[in-house]
Write a protein that holds these residues in place. Structure first.
Motif: not given
Length: 184
Positions: A77-83, A159-180
């Motif tokens: 969440l921290i790294i994704g939010g930063k991204m 383009g350059n805004k892919i970092e936003i998608l990357g951050g969302i993906i990281l938060i999603g992975i974290g959420l998936k780990i937590l929920l599982e």
């Protein structure tokens, strides 16, 4: 445990690192050195954590099982939010976008916590640890290296805004780990 089982276990453990590598590759504008560094950190931590779990054995198993999903979620969440935040900042396209070693260290820990639990399991089963950690480390290294390059190729398409998608993906992975881990 036979070598094929170890390989498939290694692939399963490497999936989080592979996904994160893709997201890092999406924003990476540099060379082989950075892909190698990411892969080296992820592979080393995936190999190291089972050893730590194997050595800790029963003593820490209950604590890790309880808190590991939360720790992984918070770190991602921290790294994704930063991204996401950095994705909204103006960037100079000519600047080689790199990462901080602190970020890679945090991501390495977050993606390898499940490997700790596998190490605890190896201790319970009296499984010798050397061959599994070599396979886990090498598979994670290879998949992470490939992931960075896959992400790099895809990142240029968006383009350059892919970092936003990357951050969302990281938060999603974290959420998936937590929920599982909370649900199952």
């Amino acid at each position: 445990m036979d070598i094929f089982s170890m390989f498939f276990l290694a692939v399963g453990l490497a999936m989080d690192a592979f996904s994160v590598s893709i997201t890092r590759g999406m924003i990476l504008k540099c060379n082989f050195k950075y892909a190698f560094t990411i892969a080296l950190f992820f592979g080393a931590f995936q190999a190291l954590m089972p050893v730590v779990g194997w050595l800790a054995g029963e003593q820490l198993a209950v604590v890790v099982e309880l808190w590991a999903p939360w720790i992984a979620f918070i770190l991602l969440l921290i790294i994704g939010g930063k991204m996401i935040y950095e994705g909204f900042q103006e960037e100079d396209d000519d600047v080689c976008q790199i990462f901080s070693l602190k970020d890679i260290l945090i991501l390495s820990i977050a993606t390898s916590i499940d490997a700790f639990a596998v190490g605890v399991t190896f201790a319970f089963l009296n499984t010798p640890i050397l061959l599994p950690i070599l396979i886990i480390g090498l598979v994670t290294f290879a998949l992470s290296f490939i992931g960075v390059y896959l992400g790099k190729r895809a990142g240029h398409l968006f383009g350059n805004k892919i970092e936003i998608l990357g951050g969302i993906i990281l938060i999603g992975i974290g959420l998936k780990i937590l929920l599982e881990n909370l649900i199952f």
